[in-house]
Motif scaffolding. Structure first.
Motif, PDB file in Angstrom:
ATOM      1  N   GLU A 106       0.826  -1.208   0.000  1.00 43.18           N
ATOM      2  CA  GLU A 106       0.000   0.000   0.000  1.00 43.18           C
ATOM      3  C   GLU A 106       0.859   1.255   0.000  1.00 43.18           C
ATOM      4  OE1 GLU A 106      -2.884  -0.423   3.159  1.00 43.18           O
ATOM      5  OE2 GLU A 106      -3.570  -2.334   2.342  1.00 43.18           O
ATOM      6  N   ALA A 107       1.977   1.224   0.724  1.00 43.74           N
ATOM      7  CA  ALA A 107       2.866   2.390   0.761  1.00 43.74           C
ATOM      8  C   ALA A 107       3.468   2.661  -0.610  1.00 43.74           C
ATOM      9  CB  ALA A 107       3.974   2.177   1.792  1.00 43.74           C
ATOM     10  N   LEU A 108       3.613   1.616  -1.421  1.00 44.97           N
ATOM     11  CA  LEU A 108       4.175   1.772  -2.768  1.00 44.97           C
ATOM     12  C   LEU A 108       3.095   2.051  -3.812  1.00 44.97           C
ATOM     13  CD1 LEU A 108       6.824  -1.072  -2.806  1.00 44.97           C
ATOM     14  CD2 LEU A 108       7.255   1.397  -2.822  1.00 44.97           C
ATOM     15  N   GLY A 109       1.843   2.097  -3.380  1.00 50.80           N
ATOM     16  CA  GLY A 109       0.772   2.381  -4.322  1.00 50.80           C
ATOM     17  C   GLY A 109       0.169   1.149  -4.974  1.00 50.80           C
ATOM     18  N   GLY A 110       0.439  -0.008  -4.410  1.00 53.64           N
ATOM     19  CA  GLY A 110      -0.198  -1.220  -4.910  1.00 53.64           C
ATOM     20  C   GLY A 110       0.791  -2.315  -5.256  1.00 53.64           C
ATOM     21  N   GLY A 111       0.240  -3.487  -5.474  1.00 56.22           N
ATOM     22  CA  GLY A 111       1.055  -4.645  -5.819  1.00 56.22           C
ATOM     23  C   GLY A 111       0.421  -5.888  -5.240  1.00 56.22           C
ATOM     24  N   ALA A 112       0.686  -7.002  -5.881  1.00 65.02           N
ATOM     25  CA  ALA A 112       0.182  -8.277  -5.369  1.00 65.02           C
ATOM     26  C   ALA A 112       1.010  -8.674  -4.154  1.00 65.02           C
ATOM     27  CB  ALA A 112       0.293  -9.341  -6.452  1.00 65.02           C
ATOM     28  N   VAL A 113       0.361  -9.315  -3.186  1.00 58.72           N
ATOM     29  CA  VAL A 113       1.060  -9.755  -1.975  1.00 58.72           C
ATOM     30  C   VAL A 113       0.984 -11.274  -1.911  1.00 58.72           C
ATOM     31  CG1 VAL A 113       1.075  -9.678   0.550  1.00 58.72           C
ATOM     32  CG2 VAL A 113       0.516  -7.620  -0.750  1.00 58.72           C
ATOM     33  N   GLU A 114       2.124 -11.908  -1.701  1.00 55.69           N
ATOM     34  CA  GLU A 114       2.166 -13.360  -1.540  1.00 55.69           C
ATOM     35  C   GLU A 114       2.982 -13.693  -0.308  1.00 55.69           C
ATOM     36  OE1 GLU A 114       3.611 -15.523  -4.925  1.00 55.69           O
ATOM     37  OE2 GLU A 114       2.220 -14.522  -6.296  1.00 55.69           O
ATOM     38  N   SER A 115       2.605 -14.789   0.338  1.00 51.93           N
ATOM     39  CA  SER A 115       3.351 -15.259   1.493  1.00 51.93           C
ATOM     40  C   SER A 115       4.386 -16.271   1.018  1.00 51.93           C
ATOM     41  CB  SER A 115       2.383 -15.902   2.486  1.00 51.93           C
ATOM     42  OG  SER A 115       2.866 -15.718   3.787  1.00 51.93           O
ATOM     43  N   ARG A 116       5.655 -15.933   1.177  1.00 47.11           N
ATOM     44  CA  ARG A 116       6.737 -16.856   0.824  1.00 47.11           C
ATOM     45  C   ARG A 116       7.765 -16.811   1.944  1.00 47.11           C
ATOM     46  NH1 ARG A 116       8.185 -15.921  -5.479  1.00 47.11           N
ATOM     47  NH2 ARG A 116       6.071 -15.932  -6.279  1.00 47.11           N
ATOM     48  N   PRO A 117       7.441 -17.447   3.077  1.00 47.67           N
ATOM     49  CA  PRO A 117       8.369 -17.398   4.209  1.00 47.67           C
ATOM     50  C   PRO A 117       9.748 -17.923   3.828  1.00 47.67           C
ATOM     51  CG  PRO A 117       6.257 -18.329   4.862  1.00 47.67           C
ATOM     52  CD  PRO A 117       6.231 -18.194   3.363  1.00 47.67           C
ATOM     53  N   ASP A 118      10.765 -17.232   4.335  1.00 42.98           N
ATOM     54  CA  ASP A 118      12.149 -17.627   4.082  1.00 42.98           C
ATOM     55  C   ASP A 118      12.974 -17.171   5.270  1.00 42.98           C
ATOM     56  OD1 ASP A 118      14.728 -18.046   3.271  1.00 42.98           O
ATOM     57  OD2 ASP A 118      14.446 -17.206   1.268  1.00 42.98           O
ATOM     58  N   SER A 119      13.190 -18.090   6.224  1.00 41.46           N
ATOM     59  CA  SER A 119      13.900 -17.715   7.441  1.00 41.46           C
ATOM     60  C   SER A 119      15.397 -17.552   7.205  1.00 41.46           C
ATOM     61  CB  SER A 119      13.653 -18.753   8.540  1.00 41.46           C
ATOM     62  OG  SER A 119      14.097 -20.024   8.091  1.00 41.46           O
ATOM     63  N   SER A 120      15.895 -17.953   6.024  1.00 39.18           N
ATOM     64  CA  SER A 120      17.324 -17.780   5.752  1.00 39.18           C
ATOM     65  C   SER A 120      17.637 -16.321   5.426  1.00 39.18           C
ATOM     66  CB  SER A 120      17.768 -18.674   4.600  1.00 39.18           C
ATOM     67  OG  SER A 120      17.248 -18.200   3.371  1.00 39.18           O
ATOM     68  N   ARG A 121      16.615 -15.557   5.093  1.00 39.72           N
ATOM     69  CA  ARG A 121      16.807 -14.122   4.840  1.00 39.72           C
ATOM     70  C   ARG A 121      16.373 -13.399   6.107  1.00 39.72           C
ATOM     71  NH1 ARG A 121      16.202 -13.195  -1.030  1.00 39.72           N
ATOM     72  NH2 ARG A 121      15.790 -15.215  -1.954  1.00 39.72           N
ATOM     73  N   TYR A 122      17.199 -12.502   6.572  1.00 38.80           N
ATOM     74  CA  TYR A 122      16.826 -11.752   7.771  1.00 38.80           C
ATOM     75  C   TYR A 122      16.021 -10.540   7.360  1.00 38.80           C
ATOM     76  CZ  TYR A 122      19.956 -14.928  10.034  1.00 38.80           C
ATOM     77  OH  TYR A 122      20.550 -16.070  10.497  1.00 38.80           O
ATOM     78  N   LEU A 123      14.869 -10.824   6.760  1.00 40.24           N
ATOM     79  CA  LEU A 123      14.015  -9.785   6.201  1.00 40.24           C
ATOM     80  C   LEU A 123      12.579 -10.092   6.546  1.00 40.24           C
ATOM     81  CD1 LEU A 123      15.345  -9.899   2.540  1.00 40.24           C
ATOM     82  CD2 LEU A 123      15.690  -7.999   4.098  1.00 40.24           C
ATOM     83  N   ASP A 124      11.763  -9.041   6.599  1.00 39.11           N
ATOM     84  CA  ASP A 124      10.326  -9.239   6.761  1.00 39.11           C
ATOM     85  C   ASP A 124       9.615  -9.267   5.410  1.00 39.11           C
ATOM     86  OD1 ASP A 124      10.257  -9.258   9.661  1.00 39.11           O
ATOM     87  OD2 ASP A 124      10.780  -7.142   9.533  1.00 39.11           O
ATOM     88  N   VAL A 125      10.106  -8.438   4.479  1.00 37.47           N
ATOM     89  CA  VAL A 125       9.398  -8.257   3.204  1.00 37.47           C
ATOM     90  C   VAL A 125      10.407  -8.114   2.068  1.00 37.47           C
ATOM     91  CG1 VAL A 125       7.797  -6.747   1.931  1.00 37.47           C
ATOM     92  CG2 VAL A 125       7.494  -7.070   4.394  1.00 37.47           C
TER      93      VAL A 125
END
Length: 108
Positions: A72-91
């Motif tokens: 929403e902050a970027l003005g739109g986009g598809a959202v998918e859940s692709r958990p990846d604990s090897s990346r120290y990232l939320d998004v």
């Protein structure tokens, strides 16, 4: 116009990847997200074979609502859940050709 912002006191780490042929989009999205309170920890470009027409926002830490806020902050986009604990990232954001960065402020 209401700009979506990161929740107060919550650190949401974001990786922004330019998935287009347009140079500089990841940096502009990084600025846009940081102004909205998100912690952009990495920017980059995907290989040409992975270019996208539309923006895709991936929830990496099992918090799809955070990915939705970023989209929403970027003005739109598809959202998918692709958990990846090897990346120290939320998004992770894959900027597509449909992404329209806000007009840049011109400083004299």
């Amino acid at each position: 116009c209401t700009v979506m912002r990161a929740p107060e006191g919550v650190r949401i780490t974001v990786q922004v990847l330019n998935a287009t042929a347009s140079r500089g989009l990841a940096r502009r999205a990084q600025r846009q997200l940081r102004e909205a309170g998100f912690d952009v920890v990495e920017i980059g470009t995907v290989p040409a074979a992975q270019r996208r027409d539309s923006t895709l926002v991936l929830a990496r830490s099992g918090k799809p609502e955070w990915a939705q806020l970023v989209a929403e902050a970027l003005g739109g986009g598809a959202v998918e859940s692709r958990p990846d604990s090897s990346r120290y990232l939320d998004v992770t954001v894959l900027l597509g050709a449909s992404y329209r960065p806000p007009p840049e402020t011109l400083y004299p």
